[in-house]
Design an enzyme around this catalytic site. Structure first.
Site, short mmCIF file in Angstrom:
data_model
loop_
_atom_site.label_atom_id
_atom_site.label_comp_id
_atom_site.label_asym_id
_atom_site.label_seq_id
_atom_site.Cartn_x
_atom_site.Cartn_y
_atom_site.Cartn_z
N CYS A 1 32.61 26.05 67.82
CA CYS A 1 32.24 26.55 66.49
C CYS A 1 30.75 26.90 66.43
O CYS A 1 30.34 27.78 65.69
CB CYS A 1 32.59 25.53 65.42
SG CYS A 1 31.79 23.94 65.61
N HIS B 1 30.21 20.31 62.57
CA HIS B 1 30.98 21.55 62.54
C HIS B 1 30.08 22.67 62.03
O HIS B 1 29.33 22.48 61.07
CB HIS B 1 32.20 21.39 61.63
CG HIS B 1 33.08 22.59 61.58
ND1 HIS B 1 33.65 23.13 62.71
CD2 HIS B 1 33.48 23.38 60.55
CE1 HIS B 1 34.37 24.19 62.38
NE2 HIS B 1 34.27 24.37 61.07
#
Length: 799
Positions: free
Chosen positions: A194, A723
């Site tokens: 990510c 994230h």
């Protein structure tokens, strides 16, 4: 029962989520090698993973190895058989998905939203795993069988021959080839990538860079002979990604080849560990520059110090020298110039140089205070615990916490003791001199009021008190319940009788669950003495069933007292821990567990917690503030002929077309490591940097210094894991989008400024392109692109 058992388990098709806190406690217990260790973890408790204990819905944006760990099925089953699970708490089982080049656990299953073209409000949501076969997927889809039979709908599930989902994205079409807005395209998470996806989405929405790669001019400028480059491979791989994302023909791109190229030329990005999006940006911009450098043969240039020359002269010389060795689209778009001034603290030698930059890494003001939430347990047996929100020094000690709490409770800080409560036991009891930094925000901190004891009365013992229930099916025949207590008692008052009386008095606040009549009925067959004592216990609505001042005379006491270890599971103890053991019947009659768990909130909890907010201009101002070099990075003074801890000041001289601002959220010092979650308030338009430019006179031919935001790389989570997502403005329609790996959604401007913002991309106003598409007449939710009969939101694979 040891750690190697966990590590040797082969790969299975499923994993179970387990809260990090319980897991680390278990590791400490196992590594101690002592069955009587104070680290005994108790029942498996995953409360921290759920939004609430009613729906048991998993919290959003949980981070592996920070919030949870993943354990194989056989390990989970063993741990459950040894320790049990908190009552009514469901196990969180997830399947392993075979993603490209890696195996990844599907923490958040696939969500499909089905809706009819003529009724966009009637949406049905279905969840399933990518490992499900067509039979398992068919059930939720049959809800729309009427829709399939009466409308021209085609769902290309694209399953493999064995009925499993392919690793690449499926296609959803309405009997026609997909046509979408160019640039509005997701990127598949290959497993902890990510960070890469976030960086690519930001760069993809830098208009001059994207337009350069969508054309053919980059092919003429590929530099295959540059020893500092990557033989043009990084540039070609990046160009391929950009062309796919801006084709308007795909909803999601699998950046597998690009990932392989990055890992090949930068070994730190090999594998599938989490990395920093800013570090990847730094590598990528440098790699693209060298792959596209128009200078084929770099000449050696000796850098000169200013030596008293005018800044304008030195700056122009520095920029000419930089361009003699570096000339590419990256330099044209992202490079600026700042002035660096070093002053020797001994001889006061001043050294001035002008250096190019590709991005600004600006510090965040570090707050010296911290907000903590704690529960205060009063000596008053009838008072419920009170939750407080207090402000303490970030670098303070536990005593500072007690001092701050004293202002709200009027209890002297010397009569307080602070403890971390977890799973009905004391995870840690802190001393007054311990640092507050070891207490995490997610810890359940209880502060206990202690009675004042005079020294002349004798030695005082701090007694930890646990509540246990006898149970035939639990290990050791006992299970803990309720909140533990802390009491300070005289050493001379530690006999069984004295402790029983003291504990009974302390537990007067425990709510009873039976009336006087019910109690008398239950005790019909007991002798008269027990009837009288039980009746007295229920009088006056006292939460305690007994007020007898002579408990030793009771033939049947409410509970018994046992010495235990700090884990509350052994009778061999070298520490002042005791447990009061209840028979299930007595506990049911005299202890209302739900009522006992209740607490009240102090007025200071009603005041909204004001998150630290700083202006972006403050961060830039800190960047240009004079600082002293650290011992690890001294400057060699040409006058003193030795290394010195000089003062250093950076000033902005010229700014690029696209300005990248890296917010230094990760703070590392000799004693602390932390992520700064401060809210940085940055403008979406009209960022004016003219006050930070060192040039005092700007000619009409020089560019302005006002910028508009075009992209943001976000980071959610802490130091170890997290994230990454991104916000970006599409250059063609000027709309904002939120990119979360393969999922892309519309974004409103008010959503963009958050405390997750990590890297900001600004475009200078004189270079802004006008949108090539007209502004939509309706809201994005009603656009043609969103009127597909089926919407598919693919799993947000966590990086």
């Amino acid at each position: 029962m040891h750690l190697r058992f966990v590590l040797s388990v082969s790969v299975l098709c499923c994993r179970f989520l387990m809260g990090c806190r319980w897991f680390h406690q278990w590791k400490l217990f196992v590594e101690s090698g002592d069955q009587n260790s104070s680290c005994f973890p108790g029942e498996i408790d995953n409360t921290e993973l759920f939004e609430d204990t009613l729906s048991y819905r998993l919290k959003e944006r949980l981070v592996e190895n920070e919030d949870f760990v993943l354990v194989p099925v056989c390990v989970w089953n063993k741990l459950v058989s040894w320790y049990g699970v908190v009552e009514e708490q469901p196990a969180v089982e997830r399947k392993v998905v075979d993603l490209p080049s890696t195996l990844k656990v599907e923490v958040y299953p696939v969500e499909i939203f089905l809706c009819l073209h003529s009724n966009m409000e009637n949406v049905i949501a279905a969840q399933f795993s990518r490992t499900n076969n067509i039979c398992k997927t068919y059930t939720p889809l049959t809800l729309f069988h009427w829709m399939v039979s009466t409308h021209t709908l085609e769902i290309k599930l694209g399953q493999n021959a064995d009925g499993t989902w392919p690793s690449s994205k499926p296609q959803v079409t309405n009997s026609v080839e997909y046509r979408g807005q160019p640039g509005v395209c997701g990127l598949t998470n290959l497993g902890n990538t990510c960070f890469m996806n976030s960086a690519l989405q930001c760069l993809s929405n830098v208009p001059p860079l994207t337009e350069y790669f969508l054309g053919t001019s980059y092919l003429k400028e590929l530099n295959f002979s540059n020893p500092l480059g990557m033989k043009g491979e990084i540039a070609e791989a990046f160009a391929d990604i950009i062309k796919q994302m801006w084709s308007g023909r795909v909803q999601c791109v699998v950046p597998r080849i690009f990932k392989m190229k990055v890992g090949h030329f930068a070994s730190q990005f090999l594998g599938y560990q989490q990395h920093d999006s800013q570090e990847l940006l730094s590598f990528l911009l440098d790699g693209l520059h060298e792959d596209l450098n128009r200078v084929k043969n770099k000449e050696y240039i000796e850098l000169r110090d200013a030596d008293g020359r005018p800044d304008q002269e030195v700056a122009e010389e520095a920029w000419r020298n930089h361009q003699r060795r570096n000339d590419s689209v990256i330099v044209d778009t992202f490079h600026g110039l700042f002035k660096s001034t070093l002053v020797c603290p001994e001889c006061h030698k001043v050294s001035v140089t002008f250096d190019p930059f590709c991005y600004l890494s600006v510090p965040l003001p570090v707050s010296t205070e911290r907000v903590m939430e704690v529960f205060f347990v009063s000596l008053d047996p009838y008072a419920k615990p009170v939750q407080h929100r207090i402000v303490v020094p970030k670098a303070g000690k536990v005593f500072d916490l007690c001092t701050a709490l004293s202002e709200a409770t009027n209890v002297p800080p010397t009569q307080m003791v602070v403890a971390d409560v977890f799973n009905h036991r004391f995870y840690k009891i802190y001393t007054a001199e311990e640092a507050l930094s070891i207490i995490l925000d997610r810890d359940d901190i209880f502060v206990y009021e202690l009675s004042a004891q005079e020294e002349e009365q004798g030695e005082v013992v701090l007694l930890a008190l646990y509540l246990r229930e006898r149970s035939s099916y639990k290990e050791y025949g006992m299970s803990l319940f309720g909140h533990p207590l802390l009491l300070n008692v005289l050493q001379s008052s530690c006999s069984q009788e004295a402790l029983y009386s003291l504990i009974l008095q302390r537990l007067q606040s425990v709510p009873h669950t039976c009336t006087e009549e019910e109690e008398e009925e239950k005790n019909e067959e007991e002798d008269q003495e027990e009837k009288e004592e039980a009746g007295a216990a229920a009088e006056a609505r006292s939460p305690s069933p007994v007020t007898n001042k002579h408990p030793a005379k009771r033939r049947k006491q409410l509970f018994t007292i046992q010495e235990v270890n700090s884990n509350g599971t052994t009778e061999r103890a070298a520490q002042p821990y005791v447990a009061i053991d209840w028979d299930p019947d007595m506990k049911k009659r005299f202890y209302n567990e739900n009522e006992a768990e209740m607490y009240v909130k102090h007025a200071n909890m009603d005041i909204p917690h004001q998150q630290t907010k700083v202006q972006l201009q403050e961060c830039i101002e800190l960047f240009t503030t004079v600082e002293t070099l650290e011992e690890e990075n001294p400057w060699y003074c040409p006058e003193c002929k030795k290394h010195q801890l000089a003062t250093k000041k950076l000033d902005l001289w010229s700014l690029p077309e696209v300005l990248i601002i890296h917010l230094k959220r990760f703070s590392y010092t000799k004693s602390t490591r932390e992520k700064l979650d401060s809210m940085v308030d940055f403008p979406l338009r009209d960022l004016d940097l003219s006050s930070f430019l060192l040039r005092k006179s700007v000619s009409s031919s020089e560019p302005p210094s006002r910028y508009d935001l075009i992209a943001v790389s976000n980071h959610y989570g802490g130091l170890r894991d997290g994230h990454y997502t991104s916000y970006a403005q599409n250059k063609d329609n000027a709309l904002w989008y939120y990119f979360d790996d393969s999922k892309v959604t519309y974004a409103q401007e008010e959503q963009i400024v958050t405390n997750a913002a990590y890297v900001l991309f600004y475009h200078r106003q004189d270079k802004l392109r006008k949108p090539t598409l007209p502004a939509p007449s309706a809201s994005p939710a009603s656009s043609t692109q969103d009127l597909l009969l089926v919407r598919t939101c693919w799993t947000r694979c966590r990086g």
